[in-house]
Design a protein around this motif. Structure first.
Motif, PDB file in Angstrom:
ATOM      1  N   SER A  35       0.681  -1.128  -0.062  1.00 43.92           N
ATOM      2  CA  SER A  35      -0.201   0.151  -0.084  1.00 43.92           C
ATOM      3  C   SER A  35       0.874   1.142   0.178  1.00 43.92           C
ATOM      4  CB  SER A  35      -1.025   0.278   1.203  1.00 43.92           C
ATOM      5  OG  SER A  35      -0.189   0.220   2.287  1.00 43.92           O
ATOM      6  N   ARG A  36       0.109   2.267  -0.165  1.00 42.05           N
ATOM      7  CA  ARG A  36       1.057   3.596  -0.127  1.00 42.05           C
ATOM      8  C   ARG A  36       1.629   3.739   1.328  1.00 42.05           C
ATOM      9  NH1 ARG A  36      -2.223   8.826  -2.190  1.00 42.05           N
ATOM     10  NH2 ARG A  36      -1.771   7.509  -4.112  1.00 42.05           N
ATOM     11  N   LEU A  37       0.859   3.363   2.142  1.00 42.37           N
ATOM     12  CA  LEU A  37       1.386   3.643   3.637  1.00 42.37           C
ATOM     13  C   LEU A  37       2.540   2.772   4.031  1.00 42.37           C
ATOM     14  CD1 LEU A  37       1.084   4.823   6.523  1.00 42.37           C
ATOM     15  CD2 LEU A  37      -0.380   2.977   7.148  1.00 42.37           C
ATOM     16  N   HIS A  38       2.708   1.652   3.480  1.00 40.87           N
ATOM     17  CA  HIS A  38       3.928   0.909   3.463  1.00 40.87           C
ATOM     18  C   HIS A  38       4.940   1.333   2.725  1.00 40.87           C
ATOM     19  CE1 HIS A  38       0.805  -2.183   4.452  1.00 40.87           C
ATOM     20  NE2 HIS A  38       1.952  -3.014   4.990  1.00 40.87           N
ATOM     21  N   GLY A  39       4.718   2.009   1.730  1.00 44.09           N
ATOM     22  CA  GLY A  39       5.894   2.611   0.934  1.00 44.09           C
ATOM     23  C   GLY A  39       6.207   3.702   1.624  1.00 44.09           C
ATOM     24  N   ILE A  40       5.431   4.670   2.499  1.00 45.01           N
ATOM     25  CA  ILE A  40       5.693   5.564   3.191  1.00 45.01           C
ATOM     26  C   ILE A  40       6.706   5.359   4.411  1.00 45.01           C
ATOM     27  CG2 ILE A  40       5.012   7.715   4.403  1.00 45.01           C
ATOM     28  CD1 ILE A  40       2.459   7.993   2.377  1.00 45.01           C
ATOM     29  N   VAL A  41       6.086   4.123   5.079  1.00 42.35           N
ATOM     30  CA  VAL A  41       6.873   3.737   6.250  1.00 42.35           C
ATOM     31  C   VAL A  41       8.316   3.222   5.952  1.00 42.35           C
ATOM     32  CG1 VAL A  41       6.674   1.744   7.894  1.00 42.35           C
ATOM     33  CG2 VAL A  41       4.778   3.146   7.501  1.00 42.35           C
ATOM     34  N   ALA A  42       8.406   2.350   4.713  1.00 42.50           N
ATOM     35  CA  ALA A  42       9.680   1.865   4.413  1.00 42.50           C
ATOM     36  C   ALA A  42      10.576   3.154   4.027  1.00 42.50           C
ATOM     37  CB  ALA A  42       9.652   1.035   3.091  1.00 42.50           C
ATOM     38  N   SER A  43       9.979   4.291   3.334  1.00 37.47           N
ATOM     39  CA  SER A  43      10.801   5.442   2.874  1.00 37.47           C
ATOM     40  C   SER A  43      11.466   6.218   4.116  1.00 37.47           C
ATOM     41  CB  SER A  43       9.820   6.299   2.178  1.00 37.47           C
ATOM     42  OG  SER A  43       9.291   5.812   0.723  1.00 37.47           O
ATOM     43  N   TRP A  44      10.447   6.230   5.193  1.00 37.85           N
ATOM     44  CA  TRP A  44      11.122   7.177   6.251  1.00 37.85           C
ATOM     45  C   TRP A  44      11.968   6.369   7.353  1.00 37.85           C
ATOM     46  CZ3 TRP A  44      11.439  12.098   6.305  1.00 37.85           C
ATOM     47  CH2 TRP A  44      10.820  13.040   5.488  1.00 37.85           C
ATOM     48  N   ALA A  45      11.851   5.113   7.190  1.00 42.68           N
ATOM     49  CA  ALA A  45      12.741   3.816   7.812  1.00 42.68           C
ATOM     50  C   ALA A  45      14.177   4.133   7.220  1.00 42.68           C
ATOM     51  CB  ALA A  45      12.182   2.661   7.814  1.00 42.68           C
ATOM     52  N   HIS A  46      13.958   4.067   5.933  1.00 44.67           N
ATOM     53  CA  HIS A  46      15.216   4.182   5.033  1.00 44.67           C
ATOM     54  C   HIS A  46      16.061   5.700   5.207  1.00 44.67           C
ATOM     55  CE1 HIS A  46      17.488   5.312   1.312  1.00 44.67           C
ATOM     56  NE2 HIS A  46      17.852   3.758   1.052  1.00 44.67           N
ATOM     57  N   ALA A  47      15.240   6.504   5.250  1.00 49.57           N
ATOM     58  CA  ALA A  47      15.705   8.186   5.811  1.00 49.57           C
ATOM     59  C   ALA A  47      16.272   8.199   6.992  1.00 49.57           C
ATOM     60  CB  ALA A  47      14.540   9.095   5.513  1.00 49.57           C
ATOM     61  N   LEU A  48      15.771   7.474   8.003  1.00 49.23           N
ATOM     62  CA  LEU A  48      16.503   7.276   9.210  1.00 49.23           C
ATOM     63  C   LEU A  48      17.729   6.699   9.254  1.00 49.23           C
ATOM     64  CD1 LEU A  48      13.447   6.506  11.515  1.00 49.23           C
ATOM     65  CD2 LEU A  48      14.845   8.666  11.369  1.00 49.23           C
ATOM     66  N   THR A 163       9.193   9.245  -0.436  1.00 54.16           N
ATOM     67  CA  THR A 163       7.419   9.352  -0.174  1.00 54.16           C
ATOM     68  C   THR A 163       6.861   9.629  -1.539  1.00 54.16           C
ATOM     69  OG1 THR A 163       7.905   9.988   2.131  1.00 54.16           O
ATOM     70  CG2 THR A 163       5.724  10.718   0.901  1.00 54.16           C
ATOM     71  N   LEU A 164       7.462  10.593  -2.335  1.00 53.66           N
ATOM     72  CA  LEU A 164       7.092  10.952  -3.617  1.00 53.66           C
ATOM     73  C   LEU A 164       6.957   9.615  -4.486  1.00 53.66           C
ATOM     74  CD1 LEU A 164       6.033  12.861  -5.991  1.00 53.66           C
ATOM     75  CD2 LEU A 164       8.448  13.346  -6.316  1.00 53.66           C
ATOM     76  N   ILE A 165       7.851   8.737  -4.578  1.00 52.23           N
ATOM     77  CA  ILE A 165       8.025   7.531  -5.166  1.00 52.23           C
ATOM     78  C   ILE A 165       6.612   6.795  -4.967  1.00 52.23           C
ATOM     79  CG2 ILE A 165       9.245   5.356  -5.835  1.00 52.23           C
ATOM     80  CD1 ILE A 165      10.312   7.910  -7.012  1.00 52.23           C
ATOM     81  N   ALA A 166       6.636   6.499  -3.448  1.00 54.42           N
ATOM     82  CA  ALA A 166       5.547   5.867  -2.974  1.00 54.42           C
ATOM     83  C   ALA A 166       4.020   6.423  -3.389  1.00 54.42           C
ATOM     84  CB  ALA A 166       5.458   5.901  -1.312  1.00 54.42           C
ATOM     85  N   PHE A 167       3.814   7.643  -3.415  1.00 54.15           N
ATOM     86  CA  PHE A 167       2.535   8.046  -3.612  1.00 54.15           C
ATOM     87  C   PHE A 167       2.224   7.915  -5.331  1.00 54.15           C
ATOM     88  CE2 PHE A 167       2.289  10.616  -0.043  1.00 54.15           C
ATOM     89  CZ  PHE A 167       0.884  10.796   0.230  1.00 54.15           C
ATOM     90  N   LEU A 168       3.370   8.073  -6.233  1.00 55.53           N
ATOM     91  CA  LEU A 168       3.210   7.682  -7.531  1.00 55.53           C
ATOM     92  C   LEU A 168       2.835   6.407  -7.847  1.00 55.53           C
ATOM     93  CD1 LEU A 168       6.167   9.971  -9.022  1.00 55.53           C
ATOM     94  CD2 LEU A 168       3.787  10.488  -8.915  1.00 55.53           C
ATOM     95  N   LEU A 169       3.475   5.374  -7.186  1.00 59.72           N
ATOM     96  CA  LEU A 169       3.499   4.118  -7.869  1.00 59.72           C
ATOM     97  C   LEU A 169       2.258   3.468  -6.826  1.00 59.72           C
ATOM     98  CD1 LEU A 169       7.259   2.742  -7.345  1.00 59.72           C
ATOM     99  CD2 LEU A 169       5.722   3.364  -9.365  1.00 59.72           C
ATOM    100  N   SER A 170       1.752   3.924  -5.981  1.00 56.09           N
ATOM    101  CA  SER A 170       0.353   3.588  -5.300  1.00 56.09           C
ATOM    102  C   SER A 170      -0.692   4.123  -5.760  1.00 56.09           C
ATOM    103  CB  SER A 170       0.644   3.611  -3.761  1.00 56.09           C
ATOM    104  OG  SER A 170       0.702   5.133  -3.423  1.00 56.09           O
TER     105      SER A 170
END
Length: 205
Positions: A35-48, A163-170
């Protein structure tokens, strides 16, 4: 730190975040398969993870990486092993992205966070990026505010980009197009991840 120096830092971090690599593959897979939320969670975990590398460089530990090739090699091989593991999982996936979309059985948010964090922390390309490029900005930031900016800039740029990638792909339109070809998304992701792992090992020889 002047605005010009910060702009140079931001540009370098943007180019680093936007360059195709294993991180993009993992973020795309979670956004598409779950889901989009999964992509966002993965994105910010990566950012950390990116922020942690920035902090390590800021504290001067980049010197240890430079002076200890063995330590860097261990991290690089660990990263290659994790990439290969992700690739094999994708290749052996029976249902693929399409089955997950149809069955509504997404991975947990914890798994998304784990993959996002691990793909950044075990990515030798990221370590090399900060050692070779980011560390040059450390000398210009001696006060607490400048050091905070140096650490937060790559973290925020990385998180916002993926996060932008997650929004586009979801988006529903893209998901609908990929629904009938989801298995091939898994297979392609697996091939790319394994190829990246092999490239890391080859460059270490």
């Amino acid at each position: 730190m002047t605005l010009t120096i910060w702009a140079s830092l931001a540009l370098v971090c943007m180019l680093g975040a936007m360059s195709p690599g294993p991180s993009l593959v993992v973020m795309a897979k979670h956004s598409l398969a779950n889901s989009r939320l999964h992509g966002i969670v993965a994105s910010w975990a990566h950012a950390l993870g990116v922020g942690l590398y920035a902090l390590i460089t800021m504290l001067g530990l980049a010197v240890i990486f430079k002076q200890s090739p063995l330590l860097f090699t261990v991290i690089a091989y660990a990263g290659a092993g994790y990439l290969a593991w992700l690739g094999v999982k994708s290749l052996l996936s029976k249902g693929g992205v399409a089955a997950k979309l149809e069955a509504g059985q997404p991975a947990s948010l914890g798994e998304a966070a784990r993959d996002g964090a691990m793909i950044s922390m075990l990515n030798p390309k990221l370590a090399l990026f900060f050692i070779a490029l980011f560390s040059q900005f450390v000398a210009v930031g001696t006060d607490l505010f400048s050091r905070s900016v140096i650490v937060l800039t790559p973290l925020l740029i990385d998180g916002l980009w993926y996060t932008l990638i997650a929004f586009l792909l979801s988006s529903p339109a893209i998901v609908d197009k990929l629904r009938h070809h989801g298995v091939w998304v898994d297979k392609l992701s697996g091939v790319v991840l394994i190829a990246l792992a092999v490239r890391v090992v080859v460059t270490l020889q």
